[in-house]
Design an enzyme around this catalytic site. Sequence first.
Site: not given
Length: 1059
Positions: A264, A374
């Site tokens: 991320d 995601d």
Amino acid sequence: MAMAPAPALKHWRTTLERVEKFVSPLYFTDCNLRGRLFGDSCPVAELSSFLTPERLPYQEAIQQHFHPAQVGDSFGPTWWTCWFRVELTIPEAWVGQEVHLRWESDGEGLVWRDGEPVQGLTKEGEKTSYVLTDKLGEEDPRSLTLYVEVACNGLLGAGKGSMIAAPDPEKAFQVSRAELAVFHRDVHKLLVDLELLLGMAKGLGEDNQRSYQALYTANQMVNVCDPAQPETFPVAQALASKFFGQRGGESQHTIHAMGHCHIDTAWLWPFKETVRKCARSWVTVVQLMERNPEFTFACSQAQQLAWVKSHYPGLHARLQEFACRGQFVPVGGTWVEMDGNLPSGEAMVRQFLQGQNFFLQEFGKMCSEFWLPDTFGYSAQLPQLMRGCGIRHFLTQKLSWNLVNSFPHHTFFWEGLDGSRVLAHFPPGDSYGMQGCVEEVLKTVAKNRDKGRTNHSAFLFGFGDGGGGPTQTMVDRLKRLCNTDGLPRVQLSSPERLFSALEGHSGQLCTWVGELFLELHNGTYTTHAQIKKGNRECERILHDVELLSSLALGRSAQFLYPAPQLQDLWRLLLLNQFHDVVTGSCIQLVAEEAMCHYEDIRSRGNTLLSAAAAALCAGEPGPEGLLIVNTLPWKRTEVLALPRPGGAHCLGLIPSPGDSAQCGLRSCAHPHLAAAPAAPAACVCSARAPADLASRPLSTKTDGSVTLDNGIIRVRLDPTGCLTSLVLVASGREAIAEGAVGNQFVLFDDVPLYWDAWDVMDYHLETRKPVLGQAGTLAVGTEGGMRGSAWFLLQISPNSRLSQEVVLDVGCPYVRFHTEVHWHEAHKFLKVEFPARVRSPQATYEVQFGHLQRPTHYNTSWDWARFEVWAHRWVDLSEHGFGLALLNDCKYGASVRGSVLSLSLLRAPKSPDATVDMGRHEFTYALMPHEGSFQDAGVIPAAYSLNFPLLALPAPGPAPAASWSAFSVSSPAVVLETVKQAETSLHGRTLVLRLYEAHGSHVDCWLHTWLPVQEAVLCDFLERRDPAGPLPLRDNRLKLTFSPFQVRSLLLLLQPPPN
């Protein structure tokens, strides 16, 4: 002669547990095989450290003063860095052995050797040893110095008490192991085999013949293997090899295993920590690629690779080297893995444009698959954007998180809003962080919803979210399972080979049409309102800067288009559109950084706007004046607040030049007077006093209520500020439902099951509480003239309050609600509702480059799961002949249930950011009743106008005396969305225009330009010319054909300007 041992009757459970204990890291390690993984060990010769709040480069760090340290010492706090100098002396007796540095810490570590990063060390990512040498040679040095850079955070941040809690600012970290040890590779191989055999025994179950064969083989290996006698290992290894060498049939499902490491770009840690996460993860991957030539690693997000290039140039060069070998595979094609719902259509195009160009420049090729594993849902326009960027394949797995309905496919064709199709694949194991165990391999086959239609699946392995990536153990497991009876075939593969196999057998695949809506995380449409507002504002600023700079380029030989500055600002905006930033599902530190990025874009963007305005005014000193700019492709007549001497403002009506032009400029010599319809798409115009204000809005007050009337709509507010009537004057049609009131603020309890910043649950609707105003707070603001307004105060709760000005301008088809909220709540959700006198089974929501319908009822579980949805600038509820549109300038969460339009305003979750949304907010929404369809009534241009106000820029010199317009489009169905300089521009004089069909219709239209165009040619989103060549250009007019929601891009080569 020795007797063979008598065969025993094997009991399933005892046999299974016997093997489990033989490989256990917890039980019987004094005598089992796991306890022999490492042999002789010795402490490091010397350990010293220094602590810093900064993330220092290596060369700077090693110059610092290191203090003696020892295992067990504590260091911190959170987000600091502890550097360790590790002096090693390898014992002479270990010659010929594999030697590791064993290192365990609860902080993320990176080993540096000879000035280069060589491996990440993360206990949570099962990387707790660094291979110093595969085999210690006679001539190898016995002493060396390593540095270990330890971040004071774990793989998933530093949440206080739980993963997604706000970070604990005072968390302490420690190193619990630092030693040299001999590693027994033969023990490791046996452990891998025994674990796989156990996995098959358990996964295939007691009813399966092959399961028993696996268990009995493992049991026999335990019988023959004496952990204290390595000479017994080959016999056990041979038993395993015989078992795994038994092949499956030709019909076996094929699993394409690819190394993966989802990082991320910011989430539970700040952006700057992600830079180091990339280094820790990818340098470990480099080691795996060196040791395993058949291993491939898929890596997305150009931004992360750009960071590594800047901070770790040696590592970047190695990644390029392995990309040439086909082992390191850039995927995705975007700058970051952006949110799939909230970014504008143009911002999504720029994700691909910046990403694909970076991959081409740095790795020699563009990506052919869009990789977004995601993200919290996927816009129906993504297939068209992919195809226009050279991408035919799409991979995600997030829809496996659906809370209500199971998505019916894992491999299918995805058809977008305009009919574009891509081949989509969801790894059936429903994860992007597999570890290569048998259970996951079996799940990949068992859960596949397209059995019979396709016989290939992706298997992404490696620790993810916080980085980490694959391990050698995972690779070893998957190699061993390459073709074993009882299991699917496992190949170490690549995205290209996977999609090639899927395409080769795609004849039976089903098609999914429209958006891929995630039935979860729909609180992210609203969480962190300031980030949402910054996103919308900065998208507008960059649009305006590009347009004005393009016009300046067309009118001035001296103007230099600010391409490098615009690229920097776009990349900042694209960075903030990462799927845990623009969604608001990040920690406070990240949100603060994002707000700084927005402020940077605003500040530098406004400077660039001024520079373009100066060029359009020729930059000569002259009388004070204003340049009025319409950055939209249609005529507008709007009331504008213009500056007066001394800092005050007055209202002006900005007029159109009176032709069909768009995108125009107008000079304004008397800024405090004001008048203004502006020509479309870039008109330069001067202000004049309005000729006729017969329909000026009137504000009248009787019995405490206020009525605003501009001759187009009539608005009646009760004494508390609620909307009791909204009438379309021409037809007399009432828009507010009988017996109901609009502009009704409502408060909900908002306590999700777990994902606080992410989720709003369906049951929140059961807690609806209208916020009741107090009579007498409504007051008249502006009375008549060009603008009528009323304002009121509303106490939302003991801690939160709201003030609102309701504004109606002359000539405006909608009423605006300028709102200021001081918000101090916990787990509450604020919305505003408008019950409409309209009945329809579906409502229309704007999305990127178009719109789509969603049901207003809950007939099915698929309908019910859409109780909270996303939209961009408008939502419309229409029946035949009449409708009501709700517009906004910075909101994304919405819903229409029955006949009630609802706009989501503010949430108050407490994790992972305990301060989210607390404080002051400003936003505007608007209500537009209309006759006929929303397309014919002009809802789309109205929403654009609300979001792109006319610009009134200080003119540093005489503005053009006559109004001037650069572009016009003949059809109201076609929107000119973007005007910019081409990325590769001949003499800097090639522009790109992006237009889209907004009504959902087939249409022919003429694009007219007043710029000196030499040649026009269609191009794709990556600005590659259409091989069909130039378009016919007659009298500076081009004919363009559109199908519903089609987006088209044009290259315009401008003639050299006269000196």
